[in-house]
Write a protein that holds these residues in place. Structure first.
Motif, PDB file in Angstrom:
ATOM      1  N   GLU A 120      25.439  -2.102  -2.558  1.00 12.64           N
ATOM      2  CA  GLU A 120      25.659  -3.528  -2.350  1.00 12.64           C
ATOM      3  C   GLU A 120      26.758  -3.790  -1.319  1.00 12.64           C
ATOM      4  OE1 GLU A 120      23.971  -6.171  -3.683  1.00 12.64           O
ATOM      5  OE2 GLU A 120      22.564  -4.634  -4.374  1.00 12.64           O
ATOM      6  N   SER A 121      27.640  -2.811  -1.120  1.00  7.98           N
ATOM      7  CA  SER A 121      28.739  -2.953  -0.159  1.00  7.98           C
ATOM      8  C   SER A 121      28.437  -2.266   1.164  1.00  7.98           C
ATOM      9  CB  SER A 121      30.030  -2.360  -0.748  1.00  7.98           C
ATOM     10  OG  SER A 121      30.404  -3.033  -1.929  1.00  7.98           O
ATOM     11  N   MET A 122      27.229  -1.750   1.323  1.00  6.63           N
ATOM     12  CA  MET A 122      26.873  -0.984   2.515  1.00  6.63           C
ATOM     13  C   MET A 122      26.145  -1.831   3.539  1.00  6.63           C
ATOM     14  SD  MET A 122      25.648   2.658   0.905  1.00  6.63           S
ATOM     15  CE  MET A 122      26.796   3.700  -0.008  1.00  6.63           C
ATOM     16  N   THR A 123      26.357  -1.490   4.810  1.00  2.00           N
ATOM     17  CA  THR A 123      25.678  -2.133   5.929  1.00  2.00           C
ATOM     18  C   THR A 123      25.015  -1.067   6.780  1.00  2.00           C
ATOM     19  OG1 THR A 123      27.306  -3.916   6.004  1.00  2.00           O
ATOM     20  CG2 THR A 123      25.970  -3.570   7.978  1.00  2.00           C
ATOM     21  N   THR A 124      23.732  -1.218   7.038  1.00  2.00           N
ATOM     22  CA  THR A 124      23.018  -0.292   7.907  1.00  2.00           C
ATOM     23  C   THR A 124      23.359  -0.601   9.359  1.00  2.00           C
ATOM     24  OG1 THR A 124      21.190  -0.188   6.333  1.00  2.00           O
ATOM     25  CG2 THR A 124      20.770   0.614   8.562  1.00  2.00           C
ATOM     26  N   LEU A 125      23.982   0.354  10.043  1.00  2.00           N
ATOM     27  CA  LEU A 125      24.306   0.175  11.459  1.00  2.00           C
ATOM     28  C   LEU A 125      23.161   0.627  12.357  1.00  2.00           C
ATOM     29  CD1 LEU A 125      28.019   1.405  11.515  1.00  2.00           C
ATOM     30  CD2 LEU A 125      27.126  -0.900  11.093  1.00  2.00           C
ATOM     31  N   ALA A 126      22.452   1.675  11.948  1.00  2.00           N
ATOM     32  CA  ALA A 126      21.308   2.171  12.713  1.00  2.00           C
ATOM     33  C   ALA A 126      20.420   2.960  11.764  1.00  2.00           C
ATOM     34  CB  ALA A 126      21.754   3.059  13.874  1.00  2.00           C
ATOM     35  N   THR A 127      19.126   2.942  12.023  1.00  2.00           N
ATOM     36  CA  THR A 127      18.191   3.705  11.189  1.00  2.00           C
ATOM     37  C   THR A 127      16.989   4.132  12.015  1.00  2.00           C
ATOM     38  OG1 THR A 127      16.930   3.667   9.109  1.00  2.00           O
ATOM     39  CG2 THR A 127      16.929   1.666  10.427  1.00  2.00           C
ATOM     40  N   HIS A 128      16.395   5.249  11.612  1.00 12.79           N
ATOM     41  CA  HIS A 128      15.177   5.739  12.267  1.00 12.79           C
ATOM     42  C   HIS A 128      14.285   6.369  11.202  1.00 12.79           C
ATOM     43  CE1 HIS A 128      12.457   7.554  15.182  1.00 12.79           C
ATOM     44  NE2 HIS A 128      12.553   8.670  14.485  1.00 12.79           N
ATOM     45  N   HIS A 129      12.995   6.037  11.245  1.00  9.35           N
ATOM     46  CA  HIS A 129      12.013   6.593  10.317  1.00  9.35           C
ATOM     47  C   HIS A 129      10.978   7.390  11.115  1.00  9.35           C
ATOM     48  CE1 HIS A 129      13.739   3.901   7.330  1.00  9.35           C
ATOM     49  NE2 HIS A 129      13.584   2.907   8.190  1.00  9.35           N
ATOM     50  N   SER A 130      10.693   8.602  10.683  1.00 10.99           N
ATOM     51  CA  SER A 130       9.698   9.406  11.383  1.00 10.99           C
ATOM     52  C   SER A 130       8.317   8.777  11.225  1.00 10.99           C
ATOM     53  CB  SER A 130       9.694  10.837  10.830  1.00 10.99           C
ATOM     54  OG  SER A 130       9.308  10.843   9.460  1.00 10.99           O
ATOM     55  N   PRO A 131       7.433   8.948  12.202  1.00  4.43           N
ATOM     56  CA  PRO A 131       6.106   8.322  12.135  1.00  4.43           C
ATOM     57  C   PRO A 131       5.309   8.695  10.893  1.00  4.43           C
ATOM     58  CG  PRO A 131       6.546   9.121  14.356  1.00  4.43           C
ATOM     59  CD  PRO A 131       7.662   9.635  13.490  1.00  4.43           C
ATOM     60  N   ASP A 132       5.511   9.910  10.361  1.00  2.65           N
ATOM     61  CA  ASP A 132       4.747  10.331   9.179  1.00  2.65           C
ATOM     62  C   ASP A 132       5.387   9.870   7.875  1.00  2.65           C
ATOM     63  OD1 ASP A 132       6.951  12.000   8.910  1.00  2.65           O
ATOM     64  OD2 ASP A 132       5.847  13.858   9.288  1.00  2.65           O
ATOM     65  N   GLY A 133       6.543   9.207   7.964  1.00  2.00           N
ATOM     66  CA  GLY A 133       7.190   8.682   6.774  1.00  2.00           C
ATOM     67  C   GLY A 133       7.932   9.697   5.941  1.00  2.00           C
ATOM     68  N   ARG A 134       8.008  10.919   6.398  1.00  2.00           N
ATOM     69  CA  ARG A 134       8.651  11.967   5.592  1.00  2.00           C
ATOM     70  C   ARG A 134      10.175  11.947   5.712  1.00  2.00           C
ATOM     71  NH1 ARG A 134       5.318  16.002   3.625  1.00  2.00           N
ATOM     72  NH2 ARG A 134       3.136  15.868   4.297  1.00  2.00           N
ATOM     73  N   ASN A 135      10.689  11.473   6.825  1.00  2.00           N
ATOM     74  CA  ASN A 135      12.129  11.529   7.070  1.00  2.00           C
ATOM     75  C   ASN A 135      12.662  10.171   7.488  1.00  2.00           C
ATOM     76  OD1 ASN A 135      12.877  14.640   7.101  1.00  2.00           O
ATOM     77  ND2 ASN A 135      10.910  14.424   8.147  1.00  2.00           N
ATOM     78  N   SER A 136      13.812   9.819   6.939  1.00  2.00           N
ATOM     79  CA  SER A 136      14.533   8.626   7.370  1.00  2.00           C
ATOM     80  C   SER A 136      15.982   9.000   7.623  1.00  2.00           C
ATOM     81  CB  SER A 136      14.459   7.519   6.318  1.00  2.00           C
ATOM     82  OG  SER A 136      13.160   6.991   6.206  1.00  2.00           O
ATOM     83  N   PHE A 137      16.555   8.421   8.673  1.00  2.00           N
ATOM     84  CA  PHE A 137      17.911   8.730   9.087  1.00  2.00           C
ATOM     85  C   PHE A 137      18.711   7.427   9.159  1.00  2.00           C
ATOM     86  CE2 PHE A 137      14.934  11.728  10.922  1.00  2.00           C
ATOM     87  CZ  PHE A 137      15.500  12.965  10.653  1.00  2.00           C
ATOM     88  N   TYR A 138      19.936   7.448   8.648  1.00  2.00           N
ATOM     89  CA  TYR A 138      20.745   6.244   8.564  1.00  2.00           C
ATOM     90  C   TYR A 138      22.179   6.493   9.026  1.00  2.00           C
ATOM     91  CZ  TYR A 138      17.065   4.844   5.252  1.00  2.00           C
ATOM     92  OH  TYR A 138      15.857   4.563   4.646  1.00  2.00           O
ATOM     93  N   VAL A 139      22.724   5.534   9.767  1.00  2.00           N
ATOM     94  CA  VAL A 139      24.165   5.421   9.953  1.00  2.00           C
ATOM     95  C   VAL A 139      24.578   4.179   9.180  1.00  2.00           C
ATOM     96  CG1 VAL A 139      26.077   5.098  11.551  1.00  2.00           C
ATOM     97  CG2 VAL A 139      24.120   6.502  12.226  1.00  2.00           C
ATOM     98  N   ILE A 140      25.457   4.356   8.202  1.00  2.00           N
ATOM     99  CA  ILE A 140      25.798   3.298   7.257  1.00  2.00           C
ATOM    100  C   ILE A 140      27.306   3.097   7.239  1.00  2.00           C
ATOM    101  CG2 ILE A 140      25.797   2.659   4.808  1.00  2.00           C
ATOM    102  CD1 ILE A 140      23.276   4.463   4.529  1.00  2.00           C
ATOM    103  N   HIS A 141      27.714   1.829   7.202  1.00  6.58           N
ATOM    104  CA  HIS A 141      29.115   1.515   6.938  1.00  6.58           C
ATOM    105  C   HIS A 141      29.254   1.165   5.467  1.00  6.58           C
ATOM    106  CE1 HIS A 141      32.655  -1.165   6.504  1.00  6.58           C
ATOM    107  NE2 HIS A 141      33.194  -0.273   7.320  1.00  6.58           N
ATOM    108  N   ASN A 142      30.199   1.819   4.790  1.00  7.20           N
ATOM    109  CA  ASN A 142      30.428   1.569   3.370  1.00  7.20           C
ATOM    110  C   ASN A 142      31.689   0.731   3.201  1.00  7.20           C
ATOM    111  OD1 ASN A 142      30.556   1.532   0.615  1.00  7.20           O
ATOM    112  ND2 ASN A 142      30.869   3.733   0.359  1.00  7.20           N
ATOM    113  N   GLY A 143      31.514  -0.571   2.990  1.00  8.75           N
ATOM    114  CA  GLY A 143      32.649  -1.465   2.836  1.00  8.75           C
ATOM    115  C   GLY A 143      33.465  -1.197   1.597  1.00  8.75           C
ATOM    116  N   ALA A 144      32.896  -0.528   0.599  1.00 10.84           N
ATOM    117  CA  ALA A 144      33.629  -0.245  -0.639  1.00 10.84           C
ATOM    118  C   ALA A 144      34.789   0.719  -0.407  1.00 10.84           C
ATOM    119  CB  ALA A 144      32.683   0.329  -1.693  1.00 10.84           C
ATOM    120  N   VAL A 145      34.720   1.504   0.674  1.00 17.65           N
ATOM    121  CA  VAL A 145      35.783   2.470   0.945  1.00 17.65           C
ATOM    122  C   VAL A 145      37.115   1.768   1.180  1.00 17.65           C
ATOM    123  CG1 VAL A 145      36.549   4.281   2.552  1.00 17.65           C
ATOM    124  CG2 VAL A 145      34.157   4.163   1.845  1.00 17.65           C
TER     125      VAL A 145
END
Length: 237
Positions: A35-60
């Motif tokens: 709930e305190s996280m913000t997605t800064l960037a994300t990428h999903h592979s075309p086959d749906g097997r892999n997702s990659f995220y850069v996330i900022h965690n405001g709770a820190v």
């Protein structure tokens, strides 16, 4: 930070954790504070097997002072078993999070931060260093970092050690300074012969960063991973 509708979508509807250990780790490292996280960037592979995220965690911000506020997360799905696993790293700079994901198969262009996600590089030197970190981040081990976000002039200082490189100054200090009034940042690098000299500079800061060492040939070395610091820089909030 952007609004709450940028909370990460891990795309796990219909999937179960691959084990109890995965379920517990996912809750502890990602889901509990989502709930305190913000997605800064994300990428999903075309086959749906892999997702990659850069996330900022405001709770820190409310935890241990100085801790890294960014998370690099790699979700791996098994479409046959309908299970998932994941790996993650808590890192202090976006370029380091991007590098970590690139080394795990994410296209560099796919994980670029879109406009408005974080501050903008203030000069060409910053852009060049960020690109080098994205490309060569696995040449270094992360020894320590400190993020100070207590004013509009925020900064992050990072201590790295070169791995598998024939260099005279293997210890590197990165200094990112952000101006939240102009919403820009600079990033600079300094090189040190010893760990003690690097930590002394981080604690004292009375002199400019020394010039960085020239690039050298890497012989071997693991990816950048958080590890226990040899000494914590002597600063508090």
């Amino acid at each position: 930070m952007p609004p709450s509708d940028r909370r990460p979508d891990f795309r796990l509807d219909g999937f179960e954790p691959a084990s109890e250990a995965v379920e517990e780790a996912f809750w502890n490292h990602l889901d509990a504070e989502s709930e305190s996280m913000t997605t800064l960037a994300t990428h999903h592979s075309p086959d749906g097997r892999n997702s990659f995220y850069v996330i900022h965690n405001g709770a820190v911000t409310w935890g241990i002072p100085g801790e890294p506020q960014l998370i690099a997360a790699h979700i791996k799905r098994d479409s046959s078993a309908m299970t998932y696993a994941f790996e993650h790293a808590e890192l202090p700079l976006p370029a380091m999070a991007q590098s970590w994901l690139i080394k795990r198969g994410c296209p560099a262009a796919g994980i670029a931060l879109p406009p408005g996600m974080g501050t903008t590089a203030a000069d060409t030197a910053t852009v060049a260093l960020q690109r080098r970190l994205m490309r060569d981040g696995d040449h270094f081990a992360l020894l320590d970092s400190y993020t100070d976000d207590t004013s509009s002039q925020t900064e992050t200082v990072v201590l790295l050690q070169a791995l598998g490189e024939r260099v005279q100054k293997p210890f590197r200090v990165l200094l990112e300074q952000a101006d939240l009034d102009s919403f820009t940042h600079t990033l600079r690098e300094g090189a040190f012969e010893t760990l003690e000299a690097a930590v002394d500079w981080m604690e004292d800061r009375s002199t400019p960063l020394p010039a960085p060492a020239p690039s050298t040939v890497r012989t071997a070395g693991p990816s950048v991973l958080p590890s226990a610091p040899p000494r914590t820089p002597g600063r508090t909030r």
